[in-house]
Structure formats: C-alpha cells, structure tokens
Design a protein around this motif. Structure first.
Motif, PDB file in Angstrom:
ATOM      1  N   GLY A   1      -1.994  31.650 116.115  1.00 40.36           N
ATOM      2  CA  GLY A   1      -1.240  32.731 115.501  1.00 40.36           C
ATOM      3  C   GLY A   1      -1.326  33.946 116.413  1.00 40.36           C
ATOM      4  N   HIS A   2      -0.887  35.081 115.905  1.00 40.50           N
ATOM      5  CA  HIS A   2      -0.886  36.288 116.727  1.00 40.50           C
ATOM      6  C   HIS A   2      -2.292  36.866 116.817  1.00 40.50           C
ATOM      7  CE1 HIS A   2       0.841  39.775 118.702  1.00 40.50           C
ATOM      8  NE2 HIS A   2      -0.017  40.498 118.002  1.00 40.50           N
ATOM      9  N   THR A   3      -2.768  37.120 118.043  1.00 38.68           N
ATOM     10  CA  THR A   3      -4.131  37.622 118.232  1.00 38.68           C
ATOM     11  C   THR A   3      -4.209  38.820 119.170  1.00 38.68           C
ATOM     12  OG1 THR A   3      -4.495  36.092 120.084  1.00 38.68           O
ATOM     13  CG2 THR A   3      -5.126  35.315 117.898  1.00 38.68           C
TER      14      THR A   3
ATOM     15  N   HIS B   1       5.198  37.006 118.167  1.00 43.74           N
ATOM     16  CA  HIS B   1       6.089  35.852 118.331  1.00 43.74           C
ATOM     17  C   HIS B   1       5.466  34.551 117.824  1.00 43.74           C
ATOM     18  CE1 HIS B   1       7.410  38.712 121.502  1.00 43.74           C
ATOM     19  NE2 HIS B   1       8.608  38.239 121.249  1.00 43.74           N
ATOM     20  N   LEU B   2       4.142  34.467 117.833  1.00 45.89           N
ATOM     21  CA  LEU B   2       3.456  33.206 117.554  1.00 45.89           C
ATOM     22  C   LEU B   2       3.078  33.035 116.094  1.00 45.89           C
ATOM     23  CD1 LEU B   2       1.091  33.308 120.651  1.00 45.89           C
ATOM     24  CD2 LEU B   2       3.302  32.160 120.457  1.00 45.89           C
ATOM     25  N   ASN B   3       3.272  34.062 115.297  1.00 47.26           N
ATOM     26  CA  ASN B   3       2.896  33.979 113.889  1.00 47.26           C
ATOM     27  C   ASN B   3       3.767  32.983 113.129  1.00 47.26           C
ATOM     28  OD1 ASN B   3       0.625  35.527 113.477  1.00 47.26           O
ATOM     29  ND2 ASN B   3       1.766  37.426 113.147  1.00 47.26           N
ATOM     30  N   ALA B   4       3.193  32.476 112.042  1.00 48.06           N
ATOM     31  CA  ALA B   4       3.898  31.513 111.183  1.00 48.06           C
ATOM     32  C   ALA B   4       3.985  32.088 109.779  1.00 48.06           C
ATOM     33  CB  ALA B   4       3.166  30.181 111.187  1.00 48.06           C
TER      34      ALA B   4
ATOM     35  N   ASN C   1      -2.714  38.281 111.780  1.00 52.67           N
ATOM     36  CA  ASN C   1      -2.654  36.881 112.193  1.00 52.67           C
ATOM     37  C   ASN C   1      -2.127  36.030 111.044  1.00 52.67           C
ATOM     38  OD1 ASN C   1      -3.977  34.040 112.360  1.00 52.67           O
ATOM     39  ND2 ASN C   1      -4.207  34.841 114.423  1.00 52.67           N
ATOM     40  N   GLN C   2      -1.060  35.269 111.310  1.00 50.50           N
ATOM     41  CA  GLN C   2      -0.483  34.352 110.326  1.00 50.50           C
ATOM     42  C   GLN C   2      -0.472  32.960 110.951  1.00 50.50           C
ATOM     43  OE1 GLN C   2       3.235  36.613 110.053  1.00 50.50           O
ATOM     44  NE2 GLN C   2       2.752  37.141 107.931  1.00 50.50           N
ATOM     45  N   PRO C   3      -1.543  32.191 110.776  1.00 47.95           N
ATOM     46  CA  PRO C   3      -1.674  30.913 111.488  1.00 47.95           C
ATOM     47  C   PRO C   3      -0.722  29.842 110.975  1.00 47.95           C
ATOM     48  CG  PRO C   3      -3.475  31.186 109.941  1.00 47.95           C
ATOM     49  CD  PRO C   3      -2.712  32.485 109.938  1.00 47.95           C
ATOM     50  N   PRO C   4      -0.369  28.891 111.836  1.00 46.57           N
ATOM     51  CA  PRO C   4       0.419  27.737 111.396  1.00 46.57           C
ATOM     52  C   PRO C   4      -0.459  26.804 110.572  1.00 46.57           C
ATOM     53  CG  PRO C   4      -0.293  27.419 113.646  1.00 46.57           C
ATOM     54  CD  PRO C   4      -0.736  28.802 113.269  1.00 46.57           C
ATOM     55  N   ASP C   5       0.160  25.783 109.999  1.00 47.00           N
ATOM     56  CA  ASP C   5      -0.593  24.797 109.216  1.00 47.00           C
ATOM     57  C   ASP C   5      -1.202  23.718 110.094  1.00 47.00           C
ATOM     58  OD1 ASP C   5      -0.078  25.400 106.191  1.00 47.00           O
ATOM     59  OD2 ASP C   5       1.825  25.727 107.222  1.00 47.00           O
ATOM     60  N   ALA C   6      -0.638  23.520 111.270  1.00 45.20           N
ATOM     61  CA  ALA C   6      -1.177  22.541 112.211  1.00 45.20           C
ATOM     62  C   ALA C   6      -0.701  22.897 113.606  1.00 45.20           C
ATOM     63  CB  ALA C   6      -0.737  21.127 111.845  1.00 45.20           C
ATOM     64  N   VAL C   7      -1.449  22.450 114.582  1.00 41.11           N
ATOM     65  CA  VAL C   7      -1.089  22.622 115.992  1.00 41.11           C
ATOM     66  C   VAL C   7      -0.994  21.238 116.613  1.00 41.11           C
ATOM     67  CG1 VAL C   7      -1.749  23.595 118.224  1.00 41.11           C
ATOM     68  CG2 VAL C   7      -2.333  24.814 116.102  1.00 41.11           C
ATOM     69  N   VAL C   8       0.156  20.938 117.222  1.00 40.60           N
ATOM     70  CA  VAL C   8       0.339  19.653 117.888  1.00 40.60           C
ATOM     71  C   VAL C   8       0.431  19.915 119.388  1.00 40.60           C
ATOM     72  CG1 VAL C   8       1.685  17.545 118.056  1.00 40.60           C
ATOM     73  CG2 VAL C   8       1.570  18.768 115.877  1.00 40.60           C
ATOM     74  N   PHE C   9      -0.391  19.204 120.151  1.00 38.76           N
ATOM     75  CA  PHE C   9      -0.427  19.365 121.602  1.00 38.76           C
ATOM     76  C   PHE C   9       0.498  18.334 122.231  1.00 38.76           C
ATOM     77  CE2 PHE C   9      -4.227  21.269 119.987  1.00 38.76           C
ATOM     78  CZ  PHE C   9      -4.468  22.355 120.823  1.00 38.76           C
ATOM     79  N   ALA C  10       1.616  18.807 122.756  1.00 38.44           N
ATOM     80  CA  ALA C  10       2.633  17.925 123.335  1.00 38.44           C
ATOM     81  C   ALA C  10       2.360  17.686 124.810  1.00 38.44           C
ATOM     82  CB  ALA C  10       4.017  18.529 123.153  1.00 38.44           C
ATOM     83  N   SER C  11       2.736  16.508 125.298  1.00 43.29           N
ATOM     84  CA  SER C  11       2.538  16.195 126.719  1.00 43.29           C
ATOM     85  C   SER C  11       3.832  15.848 127.442  1.00 43.29           C
ATOM     86  CB  SER C  11       1.543  15.035 126.872  1.00 43.29           C
ATOM     87  OG  SER C  11       2.047  13.863 126.264  1.00 43.29           O
ATOM     88  N   SER C  12       4.961  15.868 126.734  1.00 46.33           N
ATOM     89  CA  SER C  12       6.239  15.547 127.373  1.00 46.33           C
ATOM     90  C   SER C  12       7.380  16.113 126.543  1.00 46.33           C
ATOM     91  CB  SER C  12       6.420  14.026 127.501  1.00 46.33           C
ATOM     92  OG  SER C  12       6.569  13.434 126.210  1.00 46.33           O
TER      93      SER C  12
END
Length: 470
Positions: free
Chosen positions: A41-43, A90-93, A49-60
């Motif tokens: 989230g925004h730091t 920009h990163l807040n959810a 700070n408004q965090p997302p519910d999950a973070v997915v790490f993409a590789s492609s």
C-alpha cells in the motif's frame, strides 16, 4: 488530510473467491500476510496506508494476464506495483483488491545499439538498465530521485533532473506491451521513431497510472554517453536571482543538460546528510553534455549569466567522482530534508509552471512558507519550470496537518492559475484528485469517457486520478 476516492463498492465475497483462485494458481507467490500487504500500500508520505487483500508476484506478461483475467471475472480491483516509490497514493487499494508485484519481471529483453533503443520488462529499474548499457556507450537519461521501475516510470509519466535536455518518459517511450482490463495482451507502437498510423495508444497509457492497463514491457529510446560532461554549483544571494538566472539560461538557448534549484534550507539539509560543504544559500546544480570544447563554452556562458544576477562563484568539475557525489546528494534531498525535523512526517508535492512564471511562483511559495512558519525545503528541475516542496509537520498535531493541507492547496491553485499544472512529475494518484477539474475543465469528462470505455468494470487501480461520477 482528506483524500477523495473514486466511488467503488468493496465486494468481500468476490475478493475472497479471487484470492482463493489465485492462491491455487500461484501458491506461495500469492501472499496475504499483513506486513507484505501493508508494504504494497502507500508508505512514502502522509497518505493513509490502504493495503490490498493479496499480493501476487508475477514473473511474465502471461502471468499478469492470467491474474487480470481472474480479477476481471470477479470484478476485483487490480493495483500494479513496481518498486513502491510513488508519492501520491498510487499504490493504495481503497476498495481492496489484488496488487500485482512486477519486480520479478526484470529482464532486459533486447538492446538495439544501432537504433538507440531497447526493450525491457516492467520491473527493470533505471539503475539496472544503465549498468547494463554502460559498456555499450549508451544510457537511459530519465532519472527520478528513486531507483524506480521503468514500468512504474512509464505509468506515472516520470521525469527527473535530465528532463530539460532529454525530456520526460512521454518523450522516451516508443512502445508498450500492456495487459488490458479483460486480460488481453496488446502491443502499442513500434520501434520506429515516428508514425502516423492511428491513435497514439502508447501516449494514452503513459501517465495513466495503472487506471487503464498494466504495463508489462517498455520499449525505450536511448542516448549516447556524451564525450564530455561537466557539473557545477553556483550560489545566489536570493531565490529570485537564482530563478531569474534559470529563466535567462533557458531563454538564451544554452543547451544545459541539468539545472537544479535548491533553496538555502535544502542546501543545509544536504550538507548535513550527504557531507557536502556548500554555502547555505539558494543554489543551482548544473550539468553540461557535449564535446570538451562545447561543455567548457557552455559553462563559461552560464558563469556570465549567473554573474548578471549576482550569483557565483560558479565552481565546476569534470571528474566523474565529483559529479556523482553532487548528483547523489541531489537525489537524496528527500531523505536529507526529513532530518531537519526529527519525528516529523514529510509531505512532498510538486507543481510546474511556464518558465516565465517560475520566479514569481517560487517567490510566492516561499513567502507562503515563511508566513505560516513551516519547516520546508524547496528543490526543482527548474529548467522546465518544475519544482518541489517538502513540508515537515507533526502528524499528531491536527492544526499543523490542517495548515499543511491548506498550503499545498494554495500552491496547486497558484500553479494552475499561472497557466501551469498541479503536478509536473509526481502524478495525481489519490493526493491531487481535487485539482483535476480546475486544471482540465470539460476535458476531464473525456478522460472519464475513455476510462469507462476501456475499463467498464472499473477494476484498474480504482480511486485514482479522478472520480467517475463527476
């Protein structure tokens, strides 16, 4: 400090289902721990700070498309994440959702040295790219203070100290590979330096802040490392003289590569933090690129301009280590400023005005700071009329917070009224949404029309840039 949010209804059941689907697909690369969600989230500044519910790490790119398709199926928000250095939320959810971390997509796909271009995945950072390019005599000139990801720099239309000569991201992105709100993968533009073929979708996505698509790959213009580079420092008796010297430099057509302004408070902070010994006066940092004879001539000419406005002495150096130390201090200005008021929070904001109004705007802003007794520093990429203010305040003092909010509002209105913009490079995010209507007028409705057409479910970074309801 209040922020506006696009009206987005949170759907807990849909989010839970999407997270379960993504966990099944990505395993441990779909993270739901509180700490990692808050990190995404925004730091950076004062915004909540408004965090997302999950973070997915993409590789492609294909994985990004898979994530977006899942989110589209369930109407769940998507928030792209590069390195987390943005300053306007920009990163807040605000309605929850899925943060797609692109930092693992850090391959340099191709470098075409003969054509002065390259293609990189979105997670490649500017320093990583320049380290790769160095042995080929090339560099990528856009340099925001942080070592930001190139996908994030494209999404926020970033700029930096070199913009006066080399332009901003909008001038240096040739093409994009992007994942659209339905999960489809599109390529915009080509490696050609010009085109008259249809709508310029590349420019539409550059600066869209993740509200229209997730940028997965970027094709960039490169520049040759100049034969000679000189950097210098020039103090001035007051802010107005420094700004007027900048205006004269630009209006004279002097091809300066960098011309940065630091007020006396910022110089004091940089001296302490970066171990410099500059005179604590309004100061310009400059850099010239070209041939040996060319940079010497440019430096001499600037020295004459500075003298006209009471500036000097103009000290300049050509040694790489001396230049690097100078620009490292400039890039560390944010962190240096925070040391001026320990335990305070910093809010960094920027505006940009026509170069002819620069001195007027900077002087009015400095007067506003002094009248309100703020601890604040000013720096700027002043060669293109862009400057930044960092105000330090006690987050536990409601009066200080309100006064800071009022100052930022006055600064943004001042810049817009002078024919400028509420942001030259930070972007809108959440923090500057309320200035969009005054700056753009009826054109803002066209932006809303585009957003609705491209992202009808409103899942792409909702709650940023503008509200859909007008």
């Amino acid at each position: 400090m209040a922020t506006s949010a696009m009206l987005v209804a949170r759907d807990d059941a849909a989010i839970e289902t999407a997270v379960a689907r993504l966990t099944e697909r990505f395993g441990t690369r779909c993270a739901t721990g509180e700490a990692i969600r808050e990190q995404h989230g925004h730091t950076t500044t004062y915004l909540t700070n408004q965090p997302p519910d999950a973070v997915v790490f993409a590789s492609s790119t294909e994985e990004v498309a898979d994530i977006v398709r899942t989110c589209a199926e369930f109407g769940v928000p998507v928030i792209p994440f590069g390195t987390g250095t943005s300053l306007e939320g920009h990163l807040n959810a605000p309605a929850g959702g899925i943060s797609i971390d692109l930092s693992g997509m850090n391959k340099i796909v191709a470098v075409n040295a003969e054509d002065l271009d390259c293609t990189v995945e979105a997670g490649v950072t500017r320093m990583q790219l320049n380290e790769h390019l160095r042995d080929q005599g090339l560099f990528f000139p856009i340099d925001p203070g942080a070592d930001a990801s190139l996908g994030g720099m494209a999404a926020t239309r970033a700029s930096g100290t070199n913009a006066v000569r080399y332009g901003t991201m909008k001038d240096n992105v040739l093409a994009l590979t992007a994942v659209m709100p339905d999960g489809s993968i599109v390529k915009t533009g080509s490696r050609a330096r010009k085109s008259s073929a249809g709508y310029d979708l590349t420019r539409l996505l550059v600066g869209s802040e993740g509200t229209l698509a997730v940028i997965a790959e970027v094709t960039l213009k490169l520049s040759g490392i100049p034969e000679a580079v000189s950097a210098g420092v020039c103090p001035f008796p007051d802010v107005e003289s420094a700004c007027n010297a900048v205006i004269m430099t630009i209006q004279s057509g002097l091809p300066v590569a960098r011309i940065e302004f630091l007020d006396e408070h910022q110089v004091r902070a940089c001296n302490a933090y970066s171990k410099l010994d500059l005179a604590e006066m309004p100061t310009l940092f400059l850099e010239f690129h070209g041939t040996e004879a060319g940079v010497a001539e440019q430096a001499d000419r600037f020295g004459e301009i500075a003298e006209e406005f009471g500036g000097g002495p103009f000290d300049w150096a050509t040694k790489t280590e001396d230049r690097s130390r100078l620009w490292k201090a400039r890039h560390e200005a944010y962190w240096a400023s925070l040391r001026l008021k320990p335990a305070a929070k910093g809010v960094s904001t920027d505006v940009c005005v026509p170069i002819s109004r620069l001195a007027e705007c900077v002087m009015a802003t400095r007067a506003d700071i002094e009248e309100n007794g703020f601890t604040a520093t000013m720096v700027g990429h002043v060669g293109d009329g862009n400057f930044h203010v960092l105000v330090l305040f006690d987050p536990d003092n409601p009066d200080e917070m309100a006064a800071t909010d009022g100052f930022i509002e006055r600064l943004n209105w001042r810049a817009i009224e002078m024919g400028g913009t509420c942001t030259g490079e930070h972007g809108i995010g959440q923090g500057k949404m309320k200035y969009m209507a005054r700056e753009h007028g009826p054109a803002l409705d066209i932006m809303r029309t585009l957003k609705r057409a491209i992202d009808p479910k409103n899942i792409m970074n909702p709650g940023k840039i503008f509200t859909l309801d007008g």
